[in-house]
Design a protein around this motif. Structure first.
Motif, PDB file in Angstrom:
ATOM      1  N   ILE A   1      57.969  38.150  46.710  1.00  0.00           N
ATOM      2  CA  ILE A   1      57.530  37.073  47.420  1.00  0.00           C
ATOM      3  C   ILE A   1      56.351  36.710  47.805  1.00  0.00           C
ATOM      4  N   SER A   2      55.348  37.570  47.400  1.00  0.00           N
ATOM      5  CA  SER A   2      54.232  37.341  47.835  1.00  0.00           C
ATOM      6  C   SER A   2      53.111  37.844  46.869  1.00  0.00           C
ATOM      7  N   LEU A   3      51.825  38.318  47.085  1.00  0.00           N
ATOM      8  CA  LEU A   3      50.819  38.729  46.185  1.00  0.00           C
ATOM      9  C   LEU A   3      51.143  40.016  45.545  1.00  0.00           C
ATOM     10  N   GLY A   4      51.647  41.093  46.440  1.00  0.00           N
ATOM     11  CA  GLY A   4      52.027  42.437  45.843  1.00  0.00           C
ATOM     12  C   GLY A   4      50.933  43.307  45.601  1.00  0.00           C
ATOM     13  N   CYS A   5      49.562  43.223  46.028  1.00  0.00           N
ATOM     14  CA  CYS A   5      48.679  43.880  45.831  1.00  0.00           C
ATOM     15  C   CYS A   5      47.903  44.379  47.224  1.00  0.00           C
ATOM     16  N   ASN A   6      47.078  45.561  47.226  1.00  0.00           N
ATOM     17  CA  ASN A   6      46.312  45.964  48.270  1.00  0.00           C
ATOM     18  C   ASN A   6      45.257  45.195  48.308  1.00  0.00           C
ATOM     19  N   SER A   7      44.539  45.271  49.431  1.00  0.00           N
ATOM     20  CA  SER A   7      43.524  44.232  49.757  1.00  0.00           C
ATOM     21  C   SER A   7      42.082  44.446  48.814  1.00  0.00           C
ATOM     22  N   LEU A   8      41.445  43.270  48.428  1.00  0.00           N
ATOM     23  CA  LEU A   8      40.430  43.268  47.783  1.00  0.00           C
ATOM     24  C   LEU A   8      39.264  44.078  48.285  1.00  0.00           C
ATOM     25  N   ILE A   9      39.259  43.791  49.783  1.00  0.00           N
ATOM     26  CA  ILE A   9      38.145  44.638  50.345  1.00  0.00           C
ATOM     27  C   ILE A   9      38.206  46.192  50.133  1.00  0.00           C
ATOM     28  N   ALA A  10      39.569  46.813  50.218  1.00  0.00           N
ATOM     29  CA  ALA A  10      39.719  48.143  49.902  1.00  0.00           C
ATOM     30  C   ALA A  10      39.447  48.492  48.516  1.00  0.00           C
ATOM     31  N   THR A  11      39.844  47.689  47.585  1.00  0.00           N
ATOM     32  CA  THR A  11      39.805  47.974  46.191  1.00  0.00           C
ATOM     33  C   THR A  11      38.197  47.963  45.718  1.00  0.00           C
ATOM     34  N   SER A  12      37.414  46.796  46.383  1.00  0.00           N
ATOM     35  CA  SER A  12      36.105  46.697  45.946  1.00  0.00           C
ATOM     36  C   SER A  12      35.278  47.995  46.734  1.00  0.00           C
ATOM     37  N   LEU A  13      35.693  48.426  47.719  1.00  0.00           N
ATOM     38  CA  LEU A  13      34.972  49.259  48.301  1.00  0.00           C
ATOM     39  C   LEU A  13      35.087  50.836  47.663  1.00  0.00           C
ATOM     40  N   ALA A  14      36.408  51.036  47.326  1.00  0.00           N
ATOM     41  CA  ALA A  14      36.791  52.229  46.604  1.00  0.00           C
ATOM     42  C   ALA A  14      36.031  52.361  45.276  1.00  0.00           C
ATOM     43  N   LEU A  15      35.726  51.027  44.682  1.00  0.00           N
ATOM     44  CA  LEU A  15      34.967  51.207  43.417  1.00  0.00           C
ATOM     45  C   LEU A  15      33.661  51.514  43.513  1.00  0.00           C
ATOM     46  N   LYS A  16      33.180  51.167  44.675  1.00  0.00           N
ATOM     47  CA  LYS A  16      31.637  51.720  44.938  1.00  0.00           C
ATOM     48  C   LYS A  16      31.457  52.981  45.208  1.00  0.00           C
ATOM     49  N   VAL A  17      32.392  53.700  45.622  1.00  0.00           N
ATOM     50  CA  VAL A  17      32.387  55.156  46.086  1.00  0.00           C
ATOM     51  C   VAL A  17      33.082  55.965  45.166  1.00  0.00           C
ATOM     52  N   SER A  18      33.724  55.609  44.288  1.00  0.00           N
ATOM     53  CA  SER A  18      34.512  56.356  43.266  1.00  0.00           C
ATOM     54  C   SER A  18      34.229  56.055  41.958  1.00  0.00           C
ATOM     55  N   ASP A  19      34.367  56.968  40.991  1.00  0.00           N
ATOM     56  CA  ASP A  19      34.280  56.916  39.512  1.00  0.00           C
ATOM     57  C   ASP A  19      35.404  56.274  39.148  1.00  0.00           C
ATOM     58  N   TYR A  20      36.819  56.726  39.569  1.00  0.00           N
ATOM     59  CA  TYR A  20      37.893  56.190  39.043  1.00  0.00           C
ATOM     60  C   TYR A  20      38.728  55.799  40.332  1.00  0.00           C
ATOM     61  N   VAL A  21      39.344  54.445  40.484  1.00  0.00           N
ATOM     62  CA  VAL A  21      40.300  53.990  41.226  1.00  0.00           C
ATOM     63  C   VAL A  21      41.516  53.594  40.587  1.00  0.00           C
ATOM     64  N   ILE A  22      42.589  54.297  41.249  1.00  0.00           N
ATOM     65  CA  ILE A  22      44.022  53.984  40.804  1.00  0.00           C
ATOM     66  C   ILE A  22      44.619  53.165  41.845  1.00  0.00           C
ATOM     67  N   THR A  23      45.135  52.095  41.446  1.00  0.00           N
ATOM     68  CA  THR A  23      45.810  51.233  42.529  1.00  0.00           C
ATOM     69  C   THR A  23      47.238  50.744  41.713  1.00  0.00           C
ATOM     70  N   GLU A  24      48.176  50.166  42.507  1.00  0.00           N
ATOM     71  CA  GLU A  24      49.385  49.562  42.165  1.00  0.00           C
ATOM     72  C   GLU A  24      49.560  48.160  42.323  1.00  0.00           C
ATOM     73  N   ALA A  25      50.684  47.636  41.760  1.00  0.00           N
ATOM     74  CA  ALA A  25      51.109  46.306  42.165  1.00  0.00           C
ATOM     75  C   ALA A  25      52.451  46.201  42.243  1.00  0.00           C
ATOM     76  N   GLY A  26      53.072  45.407  43.153  1.00  0.00           N
ATOM     77  CA  GLY A  26      54.404  45.373  43.402  1.00  0.00           C
ATOM     78  C   GLY A  26      55.256  45.320  42.277  1.00  0.00           C
ATOM     79  N   PHE A  27      56.542  46.116  42.266  1.00  0.00           N
ATOM     80  CA  PHE A  27      57.726  45.837  41.257  1.00  0.00           C
ATOM     81  C   PHE A  27      56.977  46.104  39.800  1.00  0.00           C
TER      82      PHE A  27
END
Length: 549
Positions: free
Chosen positions: A272-298
């Motif tokens: 019923i909505s976006l189904g993703c974690n925040s853009l801020i968290a993902t962007s930050l993780a990409l700056k401090v990690s070589d690999y970032v694993i995330t998920e999207a709802g359903f």
């Protein structure tokens, strides 16, 4: 095997400063919530903007069973597997919602030997982000009604108020309520689950607090008596709402049972909505990690489609690889098994039609992918091996993952394949351009992702579309709300449904989030609890230890 609780209690957590240091996050960027939880100041992204991004990997799934197919567990397990191979990785997931937690699905903190800890704190109040969303959202409702009560200088048309109240708990009794009964201001209203709040989605699609403030001010609340828009800015409370959210803007950092870093931020539902974690968290993780694993709802047609067409478009993200999760029980479920929890080879084979459609969906975005067969303790080895062989026979690379029982070690094969896939250099393709007519954007998703034959707007949706076009909101992406049980808008149509018509009931502008919400079928924005909710099993002992989770 030990219970999730026993596994979690057997872990000696590292101080959160050590977890942050493993990502080169400086101590002065942490806001502590005890020894094992911290927020990371969102302004750190600005200081790291010249640093190159790591690789971004999305985990999605085939159409699920009611219990879900273990995306969070796999995300956590893969993050641990990357670390086990000596690779700098972190995970990004959504904050669990109290609705499913007290209902039937649980806390969404992973399971077995792939958990985020401390799971009780994460699943309950955590750092208060959800409560900030609820307070900010309902402040808008309160001030809106207060404005009407004291003379209505803006001339708000009470028959055209779009803003609804929210609650964190699933409560079907709140789907229709009477506001100000017995007064001249009496009107019908409704509550939505807080995971569907526009403030929640706005939080997940901004880069910083300034952008959040600007977007909040644009939120459409109602029409005035001349048919013009009434926004949060018009009520002069944009600053107050932003003040309530000033701490929630910072992403949260925790760790897995193996000590891998995990960012948890934002919690919009995928149906019923976006189904993703925040853009801020993902962007930050990409700056401090070589690999970032995330998920999207359903599944791919819900969370993954929104991840690509909304989140990646808004944030300029470039995903490098995708994992599609398949399970034996989901294949049996969509293969029309009499009991999808029992071995049924015929149903398993029939369920491949559903998985095949999800494979087609991800191919359409142009991002390299593999299928991960997610093994559970009750699975039969022969059936798991047979399923992996069936998938490979479809010309698709497959890996068996066992992160539940084996933790990071159970995801090593998948990670080794992902490292190669992420280096293939795919280029993300969106399903539509935002300047296309709204009906064509809906059609692009419905026909390409769901397998619909056509799209049909009901009378309310036609009126909504006319308003959207008149006010100039039609150049936004679409966020379709529908059942997750089926590729269609009918939860009874399992597998890969034949030609069907997607029925659109409402189209609502979510100007803060920056998209149009398209409600299809009998989707509900306020779920109800089951006949025997999980809340009945929970208790707290004298030491504050929660049982029954």
């Amino acid at each position: 095997m030990l219970s999730d609780r026993d596994i979690a209690e057997g872990v000696t957590l590292r101080p959160i400063e050590e977890i942050a240091a493993s990502l080169t996050i400086p101590a002065e960027s942490l806001i502590h919530y005890g020894p094992n939880i911290a927020k990371v100041r969102s302004t750190l992204c600005r200081h790291l903007e010249k640093r190159p991004d790591g690789r971004l990997i999305l985990v999605t799934a085939m159409s699920p069973t009611p219990a879900g197919e273990g995306k969070t567990t796999v995300v956590i397990g893969l993050a641990q597997a990357f670390r086990a191979l000596g690779l700098n990785a972190s995970a990004c997931i959504r904050q669990p919602s109290l609705g499913p937690f007290f209902g039937s699905k649980g806390g969404a903190t992973g399971g077995g030997h792939s958990q985020v800890i401390p799971s009780d704190d994460i699943a309950l109040q955590f750092t208060g982000d959800d409560y900030a969303v609820i307070a900010g959202h309902n402040l808008i409702s309160s001030v809106l009604d207060n404005h009407i009560h004291f003379g209505n200088k803006l001339g708000i048309d009470t028959a055209n108020i779009f803003w609804r109240r929210v609650s964190p708990i699933s409560d079907r009794a709140l789907r229709r309520v009477v506001v100000s009964p017995g007064t001249v201001e009496e009107r019908m209203d409704e509550f939505h689950i807080s995971a569907a709040s526009e403030l929640m989605s706005t939080l997940c699609l901004v880069r910083d607090l300034d952008e959040f403030r600007a977007r909040v001010g644009k939120i459409l609340l109602a029409l005035d008596k001349n048919g013009g828009p009434v926004t949060v800015d018009d009520l002069k409370i944009t600053g107050a709402v932003t003040a309530l959210m000033r701490s929630a803007i910072h992403p949260n950092l925790v760790q897995t049972n193996e000590g891998s870093p995990v960012f948890i931020h934002g919690g919009p539902f995928g149906n019923i909505s976006l189904g993703c974690n925040s853009l801020i968290a993902t962007s930050l993780a990409l700056k401090v990690s070589d690999y970032v694993i995330t998920e999207a709802g359903f599944s791919t047609e819900l969370g993954a489609e929104k991840f690509f067409d909304i989140k990646c478009r808004a944030g300029g993200l470039k995903p490098d690889a995708v994992v599609i999760i398949a399970t034996t029980r989901a294949l049996r479920f969509h293969g029309h098994a009499t009991d999808y929890l029992k071995k049924d080879t015929d149903a398993l084979k029939k369920g491949l039609d559903n998985l095949g459609k999800h494979i087609e969906n991800i191919r359409s975005f142009g991002v390299p992918f593999i299928v991960a067969v997610n093994r559970r303790p009750e699975d039969d080895d022969a059936e798991i091996d047979a399923l992996a062989s069936m998938i490979k026979a479809m010309g698709v690379e497959a890996s068996i993952v066992d992160c539940f029982e084996k933790g990071g070690a159970g995801g090593v094969d998948c990670v080794e394949r992902l490292v190669k896939k992420a280096g293939e250099g795919g280029a993300l393709r969106f399903l539509y351009n935002t300047d296309e007519p709204v009906i064509e954007k809906i059609g692009a998703v419905a026909l390409n992702m769901y397998g619909a034959e056509k799209v049909e707007l009901c009378d309310d949706a036609k009126r909504d579309l006319s308003l959207i076009e008149r006010l100039g909101y039609d150049a936004l992406p679409v966020c379709i709300a529908k059942t997750p049980r089926s590729l269609s808008d009918n939860p009874k149509l399992l597998g890969r449904p034949g030609p069907f018509t997607l029925k659109v009931k409402r189209i609502r502008p979510a100007l803060g989030a920056g998209y149009l919400v398209v409600e299809c079928g009998d989707i509900l924005l306020m779920p109800g609890l089951p006949s025997s909710p999980r809340a009945e099993l929970m208790d707290v002992d004298a030491e504050g230890r929660i049982t029954g989770i």
